[in-house]
Design an enzyme around this catalytic site. Structure first.
Site, PDB file in Angstrom:
ATOM      1  NE  ARG A  25      -2.034  -2.259   3.254  1.00  0.00           N
ATOM      2  CZ  ARG A  25      -2.468  -2.686   4.448  1.00  0.00           C
ATOM      3  NH1 ARG A  25      -3.613  -2.236   4.923  1.00  0.00           N
ATOM      4  NH2 ARG A  25      -1.749  -3.521   5.171  1.00  0.00           N
ATOM      5  CG  ASN A 237      -1.167  -0.401   7.134  1.00  0.00           C
ATOM      6  OD1 ASN A 237      -0.239  -1.148   7.430  1.00  0.00           O
ATOM      7  ND2 ASN A 237      -2.233  -0.277   7.888  1.00  0.00           N
ATOM      8  CG  ASN A 395      36.960  27.392  -4.903  1.00  0.00           C
ATOM      9  OD1 ASN A 395      36.371  27.903  -5.854  1.00  0.00           O
ATOM     10  ND2 ASN A 395      36.408  26.469  -4.147  1.00  0.00           N
ATOM     11  CE1 TYR A 396      38.144  21.854  -9.925  1.00  0.00           C
ATOM     12  CE2 TYR A 396      36.498  22.781 -11.409  1.00  0.00           C
ATOM     13  CZ  TYR A 396      37.277  21.711 -10.997  1.00  0.00           C
ATOM     14  OH  TYR A 396      37.189  20.505 -11.652  1.00  0.00           O
TER      15      TYR A 396
HETATM   16  C1  UD1 Z   1      -2.219  -6.080  11.409  1.00  0.00           C
HETATM   17  C2  UD1 Z   1      -3.114  -7.025  12.209  1.00  0.00           C
HETATM   18  C3  UD1 Z   1      -4.372  -6.286  12.641  1.00  0.00           C
HETATM   19  C4  UD1 Z   1      -3.971  -5.103  13.491  1.00  0.00           C
HETATM   20  C5  UD1 Z   1      -2.962  -4.205  12.746  1.00  0.00           C
HETATM   21  C6  UD1 Z   1      -2.395  -3.191  13.719  1.00  0.00           C
HETATM   22  C7  UD1 Z   1      -2.735  -9.272  11.317  1.00  0.00           C
HETATM   23  C8  UD1 Z   1      -3.255 -10.361  10.460  1.00  0.00           C
HETATM   24  N1  UD1 Z   1      -3.452  -8.170  11.388  1.00  0.00           N
HETATM   25  O1  UD1 Z   1      -2.895  -5.727  10.233  1.00  0.00           O
HETATM   26  O2  UD1 Z   1      -5.226  -7.136  13.375  1.00  0.00           O
HETATM   27  O3  UD1 Z   1      -5.120  -4.367  13.848  1.00  0.00           O
HETATM   28  O4  UD1 Z   1      -1.866  -4.963  12.218  1.00  0.00           O
HETATM   29  O5  UD1 Z   1      -1.522  -2.306  13.077  1.00  0.00           O
HETATM   30  O6  UD1 Z   1      -1.689  -9.437  11.938  1.00  0.00           O
HETATM   31  N2  UD1 Z   1       4.593  -8.807   8.000  1.00  0.00           N
HETATM   32  C9  UD1 Z   1       5.610  -9.723   7.814  1.00  0.00           C
HETATM   33  N3  UD1 Z   1       5.402 -10.777   6.991  1.00  0.00           N
HETATM   34  C10 UD1 Z   1       4.211 -11.002   6.361  1.00  0.00           C
HETATM   35  C11 UD1 Z   1       3.170 -10.065   6.555  1.00  0.00           C
HETATM   36  C12 UD1 Z   1       3.389  -8.994   7.386  1.00  0.00           C
HETATM   37  O7  UD1 Z   1       6.692  -9.565   8.355  1.00  0.00           O
HETATM   38  O8  UD1 Z   1       4.103 -11.994   5.642  1.00  0.00           O
HETATM   39  C13 UD1 Z   1       4.827  -7.645   8.868  1.00  0.00           C
HETATM   40  C14 UD1 Z   1       4.715  -6.340   8.119  1.00  0.00           C
HETATM   41  O9  UD1 Z   1       5.993  -5.926   7.666  1.00  0.00           O
HETATM   42  C15 UD1 Z   1       4.155  -5.388   9.159  1.00  0.00           C
HETATM   43  C16 UD1 Z   1       3.420  -6.293  10.110  1.00  0.00           C
HETATM   44  O10 UD1 Z   1       3.836  -7.594   9.846  1.00  0.00           O
HETATM   45  O11 UD1 Z   1       5.174  -4.720   9.848  1.00  0.00           O
HETATM   46  C17 UD1 Z   1       1.902  -6.176   9.975  1.00  0.00           C
HETATM   47  O12 UD1 Z   1       1.502  -6.498   8.670  1.00  0.00           O
HETATM   48  P1  UD1 Z   1       0.413  -5.648   7.901  1.00  0.00           P
HETATM   49  O13 UD1 Z   1       0.206  -6.233   6.574  1.00  0.00           O
HETATM   50  O14 UD1 Z   1       0.760  -4.215   7.982  1.00  0.00           O
HETATM   51  O15 UD1 Z   1      -0.871  -5.952   8.805  1.00  0.00           O
HETATM   52  P2  UD1 Z   1      -2.195  -5.057   8.945  1.00  0.00           P
HETATM   53  O16 UD1 Z   1      -3.068  -5.330   7.783  1.00  0.00           O
HETATM   54  O17 UD1 Z   1      -1.850  -3.670   9.224  1.00  0.00           O
HETATM   55 CA    CA Z   2       0.063  -2.526   9.351  1.00  0.00          CA
END
Ligand code: UD1
Ligand code: CA
Length: 482
Positions: A25, A237, A395-396
């Site tokens: 996103r 996000n 200077n140059y």
């Molecule tokens: C997530 C939570 C949601 C919560 C919100 C809070 C889940 C399924 N959902 O949603 O309930 O309200 O955060 O901010 O957890 N990441 C990985 N590997 C992956 C996917 C994600 O390392 O395969 C990491 C991302 O880099 C990120 C974090 O996990 O830092 C959260 O992932 P993201 O996709 O942002 O989750 P949200 O949809 O925001």
């Molecule tokens: Ca997130």
């Protein structure tokens, strides 16, 4: 009886930061957690919040761009690679092997919540240590809960599961209590729950949030630490989220400076990076940006319209409508309006860099002045010297840079050009419009311009000739017109 110190009584703690997500996103080539706010990438903010917890292990799960992210992590961080981004549960699973045999608590948080501070994490850990459930999650009531996972509770108020926004029923979408994405699990039940998580959801991903439902459904205790401040758990996000988070962070930083005795005339247009130091009774006027490793002393007036990057400004400096990068400005100096101080510009006590003045890699001695329209590069200007308007250090030579050394108490005429390398002795002068190619001894006048010649009557003759010429052409034209 006195309780044992926290260090001794505490159970082993491992922290896992999830930062492997693609950040789709954000629509960016840069990994999401490397997007900056207030001078630091998101991941550095999160690592900074974790640091004071003194965890026994710190694991960071990274995906593509891991090398770039690495440099912003504390040295002791153990990087785990999640090859394919299949969801937050899959990311935790990637760290499981590294924690083989670990017994204790596992704190899991996401790399995209930069506003989260250590206090909130400590509060969560304290609650978890007190009640010892299988999981304690962080929750908050949001005015606008859309995009977040919703916390479901039963009739007795016990947490039953977390449902993602996109999987939520209409009734669940009404819930305003959201999952902040921070959890403490006891290690054993976490690994058990993890192996049961499936991907039957709208995104086809393995959701860590399902661990909550699995544990609660299996009769294990799950608690929520509910906090009031919805800002601190904000997940970034998109770029729009990033701007909102940066705005909140900026406000926090400015409030800290104001509490410490700095006047900020217009917080809405003042940008101060994390880590910038500002002394008491300094005034930041509107449209001022202080960034990087910048230090500002006491009793300064910075701005309006000032940009200071990686620079040192000592006490009592006035810095108006100017730009400084990697410069050092001693006490009592005045800069601007409209000066440009480039790397290596060093103004000594009480010196002045005035209007439309550019200074690079040069020392301007104590009380010396460069007031107007000058370029000073690779030069030394002695104490108390006064540089006339429009002076240039050339200077140059097209191949190398050379230095200009101007002694103390020197007064240079307007429009002097110093063709470096060249030295000007203490207390000497230059004539206006001189091109100085040779050294000037102390207390001498260096003048290097062609001698003026006055040609008597020239202007009168020119204007007469001009008038005559005009008459001729006029007549000529009249003849031509029908
Ligand atoms: C997530 C939570 C949601 C919560 C919100 C809070 C889940 C399924 N959902 O949603 O309930 O309200 O955060 O901010 O957890 N990441 C990985 N590997 C992956 C996917 C994600 O390392 O395969 C990491 C991302 O880099 C990120 C974090 O996990 O830092 C959260 O992932 P993201 O996709 O942002 O989750 P949200 O949809 O925001
Ligand atoms: Ca997130």
């Amino acid at each position: 009886m006195q309780s044992a110190p926290a260090e001794e009584s505490r159970r082993p703690l491992a922290v896992i930061v999830l930062a492997a997500g693609l950040g789709t996103r954000m629509k960016s080539k840069t990994p999401k957690v490397l997007h900056h706010l207030c001078g630091k990438p998101m991941i550095a903010w999160v690592a900074g919040a974790v640091e004071p917890l003194g965890a026994d292990r710190l694991l960071v799960v990274l995906g593509s761009g891991a090398e770039e992210v690495h440099q912003f992590l504390p040295e002791r961080a153990e990087v785990v690679i999640q090859e394919e981004q299949r969801g937050t549960a899959d990311a935790v699973a990637a760290a499981r092997e590294a924690l083989e045999g670990f017994e204790g608590d596992v704190l899991i948080l996401y790399g995209d919540t930069p506003l989260l501070g250590s206090e909130v994490l400590t509060g969560l850990l304290e609650l978890h240590a007190r009640d010892e459930p299988a999981c304690t999650m962080l929750a908050v009531e949001m005015d606008d809960p859309s995009h977040y996972g919703r916390v479901n509770r039963d009739a007795d108020g016990r947490v039953t599961r977390v449902v993602e926004h996109r999987d939520a029923s209409d009734a669940e979408k009404e819930i305003r209590e959201v999952n902040a994405g921070v959890y403490v699990f006891e290690a054993a039940p976490l690994w058990e729950a993890l192996s049961e998580i499936g991907s039957a959801n709208d995104q086809g991903e393995y959701y860590l949030t399902d661990a909550v439902g699995i544990l609660a459904g299996g009769g294990q205790a799950v608690m929520a630490h509910v906090i009031d401040d919805q800002d601190v758990v904000m997940g970034v996000n998109s770029r729009a989220d990033l701007a909102v988070a940066a705005g909140l962070m900026r406000q926090r930083i400015l409030e800290r400076h104001m509490l410490a005795g700095v006047t900020v005339t217009d917080p809405g247009s003042t940008y101060v990076d994390d880590g910038v130091i500002i002394g008491r009774d300094t005034i930041l006027e509107p449209m001022t940006t202080l960034s990087g490793r910048t230090f500002v002393g006491e009793d300064c007036v910075i701005g309006p319209s000032a940009v200071v990057v990686d620079s040192t400004i000592d006490d009592g400096v006035r810095f108006v409508s100017s730009y400084a990068v990697e410069a050092s400005i001693a006490a009592g100096c005045t800069v601007g309006p409209f000066a440009y101080l480039r790397p290596g510009a060093a103004l000594e006590q009480g010196a002045k860099a005035g209007t439309f003045v550019e200074i690079k890699n040069s020392r301007v001695g104590e009380g010396a002045k460069v007031p107007h329209l000058s370029y000073i590069g690779d030069a030394e200007i002695g104490a108390g010297a006064n540089i006339g308007a429009g002076n240039i250090t050339a200077n140059y030579d097209g191949v190398s840079k050379h230095r200009t050394v101007i002694g103390s108490g020197v007064h240079t005429g307007a429009d002097t050009v110093f063709v470096a390398p060249v030295e000007v002795g203490d207390g000497s002068m230059t004539g206006a419009g001189s091109v100085i190619t040779e050294d000037i001894p102390g207390e001498a006048l260096g003048i290097a311009r062609s001698r003026q010649r006055n040609i008597g009557g020239f202007a009168r003759r020119l204007s007469k000739a001009g008038r005559a010429g005009k008459k001729n052409t006029k007549r000529g034209k009249q003849r031509e017109t029908p």
